[in-house]
Structure formats: structure tokens, C-alpha cells
Design a protein around this motif. Structure first.
Motif, PDB file in Angstrom:
ATOM      1  N   THR A  38     -14.874 -10.156  21.606  1.00 59.05           N
ATOM      2  CA  THR A  38     -13.737 -11.789  21.600  1.00 59.05           C
ATOM      3  C   THR A  38     -14.593 -12.107  20.690  1.00 59.05           C
ATOM      4  OG1 THR A  38     -13.305 -11.393  23.790  1.00 59.05           O
ATOM      5  CG2 THR A  38     -12.834 -13.960  22.196  1.00 59.05           C
ATOM      6  N   LYS A  61      -8.669 -14.750  27.626  1.00 61.39           N
ATOM      7  CA  LYS A  61      -9.123 -15.724  29.144  1.00 61.39           C
ATOM      8  C   LYS A  61      -9.028 -16.926  28.389  1.00 61.39           C
ATOM      9  CE  LYS A  61     -12.264 -11.499  30.295  1.00 61.39           C
ATOM     10  NZ  LYS A  61     -13.431 -11.087  29.360  1.00 61.39           N
ATOM     11  N   ASP A  63     -10.405 -18.215  25.568  1.00 54.29           N
ATOM     12  CA  ASP A  63     -12.028 -18.103  25.465  1.00 54.29           C
ATOM     13  C   ASP A  63     -11.630 -18.023  23.810  1.00 54.29           C
ATOM     14  OD1 ASP A  63     -12.317 -15.670  25.466  1.00 54.29           O
ATOM     15  OD2 ASP A  63     -13.689 -14.875  25.957  1.00 54.29           O
TER      16      ASP A  63
HETATM   17 MG   LIG Z   1     -13.564 -11.032  25.437  1.00 54.72          MG
END
Ligand SMILES: [Mg+2]
Ligand SMILES: Nc1ncnc2c1ncn2[C@@H]1O[C@H](COP(=O)(O)OP(=O)(O)OP(=O)(O)O)[C@@H](O)[C@H]1O
Length: 508
Positions: A38, A61, A63
């Protein structure tokens, strides 16, 4: 980080770059959980944004949302900046949030006709007979210029088809009434999954993904996908629709200085899980062809083996984070991953994949000639924006300042199949009254519909939707300006789209 026509990915024995001219030759980010995928995605997204390239990414998620806030200068990232030989500079990026369910971002909507019968059949898990009926229903709608916008329209259309099974069957092919009943139940299930907010108007204009801000930076479009992920079929159909829609609407441009849009396809294994060969073939085709429309597609997943071989071969720019290998199957995956790289005599690729640290990766990008560079062991550069989610308040603030505020937030319910079919029934019962109420539109529709059925009273289908009704004048204006015009004007386009999607989705 942006340098001259390239994005800094990180540093090995030398700085490693992604060339913007070859960024439309697609890419792949892989690695076990917690290895830095990510963050790498964020580094690439920031780089594209800096280069004026808009990005679309699904945020599984939550994020990735932090990219809207300046980085906090955590020690790990300052240290990493030093190791890579750059100065750590906090920065924030222009972000627009989207959400299929309309909660954590602008609602993304598509009309039922845009989705088309083949993707819908996949979404509704229809069998062949049911899929046949759905196709007939779409043709009836096309031939009679009945806009099929939302699930209410589709339900009304199916009822109409069932009630006129003889007349329609004679022209288009056999209709089994019992199958229509089963389809209506499947529709209800889809509705319960929240798809009714997704199917409707105002439908997404894909050009709204391709924006830059006042400073010329590309907007990072973030799709809130935490809830969507729980419905893998909806998630994958939705992203597939977007890809095909891009493919359909964008003109052929050949090689550009930089991509027009970069599309990150996170949790890509969901698209390929149990996917039949024709589906994979079609995705392969779209991925191959969309490149000349200036769109780069980057798949993000744990293991390169999640991506079918034919598609893997299309992904020119690779970032491979660490993989673990506990079982023989894992080891096989590691070897397979290693074999996809142009080997570096300085190390044993397969062995190294298992030894890479967090935020470290094997990197190979396309060079000026379009050939894959020798694989390097690369420390990935630190992002400039925050790593980790926004708070609720921060997200609200970004949403409140969105340049698209107001455009998609209110659903509207224009004159479409449901209303038209209902009106028709009304007319049959009290022709003069109905014609007056509809400002003459009913008469026109009546005659249109008679072509299919040869007249006769039909029952109205389903119940009214929960959305606000517009006044008759509004309905007439809106339907003339949007639904009708669009349905008629883009009919050829839709037919092509359905062909593309057809080959994508056929043979489930
Ligand atoms: Mg990730
Ligand atoms: N380039 C980097 N420099 C420094 N630290 C990093 C870097 N990349 C990742 N990290 C550290 O590793 C943590 C996990 O990274 P990340 O969230 O990207 O993993 P992931 O592969 O996406 O995991 P998951 O599969 O669980 O989503 C980050 O929060 C950060 O602390």
C-alpha cells in the motif's frame, strides 16, 4: 517524487524510476501482507499526481485516504529518505472520495443499461435461460427507447416482458414466465446488497476522474472499498465495468508523454478467482488495448500467480515485495515470481524475495526501448503524505471541499421505463386524462409501445421508488435532455460496450 518525466520509485545501486512515457504499459505490485504494497501504491500515486496524471484507486482498508494530509515525518520515513538520498518533504495531495454506497464519498452510479445484460447476469448469478430473457428484455427496451436506469425500471421491464410473453416471444424468442419470477427474486437480493444506490442517476461521467487541480496536479480518486469488498462479485463487476467504460469512451491516442489516467486494481485476485477462460481472455484484451487510450492499469495483489499468465505478460512495470515460503506451494510461487524477472547476476532472485525487508522490493521497469530493466533490489522511497487513514472529521472536510460537490450527491429519478410503462397502463384505462397529465408524452409512448405489443392494457409493474418525484414539467425536460437523448444518442455506443462486456463476461 517527480523528476524529469519519471517517478522515483526508490534506490538500489542507483535510483530506480518509472518512466511516464511507459507508465501506460501497466504494472504489478505484489507481496505478502505487511510488506509495503500500500505504501508503494501511495508512492506511485503521489508521483503520478505530481506529474499531473489523475489516479483512480480502490482503498480496501481505508489506509490510502491519508494521502489527502501532509505526512507527519515519522522516523521510519525520514530514515528511508536519507537511505534513498532525498530530502523528506511533507506534502498533501488533491483527493476526491467516492463510495458505491454513497457514504464515505460521492456516490458512484451507473445506469442499468450502461452495466448491460451480461455483467448484470453475472451480478445476479443468472442461469443461461434467465440470461436469455434478460437479453430479450434489453432488446425490447432498446427497440422501444425505454431508458432502463435503475432496478425499479428493470423490474418493470421484466414484468412487462412476462405480461406480454406471447407478443414479445413471437418477435424475440421464448419467454418462460417462471424464470422471470426467479429473476425478480435475484433482483431483490441485489437490492438488499445495496446495489440500488449504485444503479441509477446521475450516472458517473468518467471525465470527472480525469481532473487536475489548480496547480496542475492530478486528482487522486479514492474509492472507499471496505464495505464493497465484502461483496466480491459487486466489487469485481464494478471495477470491470469502469475499465470497459474507459475503454469505450476514450479515444485512441497512441503513445503519450504521460498517461491520461492510472487505474490501481487492488485485491486483484478477486477479479480472477474462479474466472472462466473467456473472462480472462477478455480482461487480457481490454488491458492490452486500453494502453493505446492512455490508461495504465496497475494490479495489486499478494502473489503474482494470482494474475493469469496472459495478463501478467502485459504488465511491464513490476514491484515485488517479500513473499513468505512455508509450504512447497509457497516455494513454487516464489520461484514462479522470480522467473518473471530479467535476472540480475548479482543475486539469486528467488532467494532474495524471501529475504526482503519491509518497504524493500525487487523492481523492474520498462526502459526507453520498452524492454524490462534488469531486476534490482530496491529500497522504496517514502511517501510525502500521511501513511494511514484520515480521521472521520478530516474525511468530512475533504468531502466538503470536493470540486464535484453537488454533482452526484442527490439522486434523481427521471422519466424512464418504470414511469413510461406505468403511464401506458394509466392511458389504457383513461386515455384522455393520462395524455393530459403527461403533457402529450404518453401518446407518443403509447404508439411506440404498440409496436411491440399491438396495443392492449398492461398492468403497471412494481411499486414506486423511494426517491423524490419531479414535477411533470421537470420530468419532460429532464427526460428529453438526459435519459431519452442519451439512450437514443448512445445506442450504438452501448451496443459496442455490451459486445466488449459480452466477451468479458460470457461463459461464466
Ligand atoms: Mg495494504
Ligand atoms: N517505503 C517504506 N519505507 C518505510 N517504511 C515502510 C515503507 N513501506 C512500508 N513501510 C512500513 O510497513 C508498514 C506496512 O506497509 P503496508 O501497509 O504498505 O503493507 P501492505 O503490504 O499493504 O500490507 P497489507 O497486505 O496488510 O495491506 C507501513 O505502515 C510502514 O510502517
Amino acid at each position: 517524487m517527480l523528476e524529469d518525466r519519471k517517478i522515483l520509485i526508490g534506490k538500489s545501486t542507483k535510483p530506480d524510476y518509472l518512466l511516464l512515457t511507459l507508465a501506460n504499459r501497466h504494472g504489478l505490485v505484489t507481496g505478502a501482507t505487511g510488506t509495503g504494497k500500500t505504501v508503494t501504491l501511495q508512492v506511485l500515486a503521489e508521483g503520478f499526481s505530481n506529474a499531473g496524471v489523475p489516479v483512480f484507486a480502490a482503498d480496501i482498508k481505508g489506509d490510502l485516504s491519508g494521502v489527502a494530509q501532509a505526512g507527519e515525518g515519522k522516523e521510519v520515513f525520514r530514515k528511508r529518505a536519507k537511505e534513498v538520498g532525498i530530502e523528506y518533504q511533507p506534502d498533501r495531495f488533491p483527493v476526491v472520495f467516492w463510495d458505491v454506497f454513497g457514504e464515505a464519498g460521492h456516490p458512484i452510479r451507473a445506469t442499468v443499461s450502461e452495466i448491460g445484460p451480461l455483467l448484470l447476469a453475472r451480478l445476479l448469478e443468472l442461469n443461461d435461460v434467465q440470461e436469455g430473457i434478460l437479453n430479450i428484455a434489453f432488446r425490447v427496451a432498446d427497440d422501444n427507447q425505454l431508458p432502463v436506469i435503475d432496478l425499479k425500471d428493470l423490474r418493470a421491464l421484466l414484468n412487462f416482458v412476462a405480461e406480454n410473453d406471447k407478443a414479445i416471444g413471437a418477435k424475440y424468442g421464448n419467454i418462460a414466465k417462471a424464470s422471470v419470477g426467479a429473476m425478480q427474486r435475484q433482483l431483490l437480493m441485489l437490492e438488499n446488497q445495496g446495489a440500488d444506490t449504485f444503479l441509477g442517476e446521475p450516472a458517473l461521467d468518467l471525465r470527472d476522474f480525469m481532473r487536475t487541480d489548480r496547480d496542475g496536479r492530478g486528482v487522486i480518486n479514492i474509492l472507499a472499498a471496505d464495505k464493497l469488498m465484502a461483496k466480491p462479485r459487486l466489487y469485481s463487476s464494478f471495477l470491470l465495468w469502469m475499465l470497459s467504460e474507459l475503454f469505450e469512451t476514450l479515444p485512441e491516442v497512441g503513445d503519450l508523454e504521460k498517461p491520461k489516467l492510472v487505474f490501481f486494481f487492488d485485491e486483484a485476485h478477486l477479479l480472477f478467482n474462479d474466472a472462466p477462460k473467456p473472462l480472462i481472455d477478455a480482461v487480457e484484451r481490454v488491458v492490452r488495448l486500453i494502453r493505446s487510450k492512455g490508461v495504465g492499469v496497475y494490479f495489486v495483489t499478494q502473489n503474482p500467480l494470482d494474475v493469469p499468465q496472459t495478463i501478467l505478460a502485459q504488465l511491464g512495470n513490476r514491484v515485488q515485495h517479500a513473499l513468505r515460503a512455508f509450504t512447497p506451494r509457497d516455494q513454487k510461487a516464489v520461484r514462479a515470481a522470480a522467473e518473471t524477472f530479467r535476472q540480475n547476476p548479482a543475486f539469486d532472485t528467488a532467494k532474495l524475495i524471501m529475504e526482503l525487508g519491509v518497504g524493500e522490493a525487487l523492481v523492474s521497469t520498462l526502459d526507453e526501448r520498452g524492454t524490462p530493466s534488469m531486476v534490482e533490489r530496491t529500497l522504496i522511497a517514502p511517501p510525502s503524505a500521511r501513511v494511514g487513514p484520515l480521521t472521520e472529521a478530516e474525511r468530512k472536510q475533504v468531502m466538503a471541499q470536493s470540486p464535484l460537490r453537488g454533482k452526484y450527491d442527490q439522486p434523481f429519478d427521471s422519466e424512464s421505463a418504470y414511469e413510461m410503462l406505468a403511464k401506458r397502463k394509466q392511458m389504457a384505462e383513461a386515455p384522455a386524462e393520462a395524455a393530459q397529465a403527461s403533457g402529450g408524452l404518453g401518446g407518443f409512448l403509447g404508439s411506440v409501445l404498440e409496436q411491440v405489443t399491438g396495443g392492449g392494457g398492461q398492468k403497471p409493474a412494481g411499486k414506486g421508488g423511494g426517491r423524490q418525484r419531479m414535477s411533470t414539467t421537470e420530468v419532460v425536460i429532464r427526460s428529453a435532455a438526459t435519459s431519452m437523448a442519451r439512450t437514443v444518442g448512445t445506442q450504438v455506443g452501448r451496443a459496442i460496450l455490451r459486445n466488449v462486456l459480452g466477451s468479458i463476461v460470457k461463459g461464466r
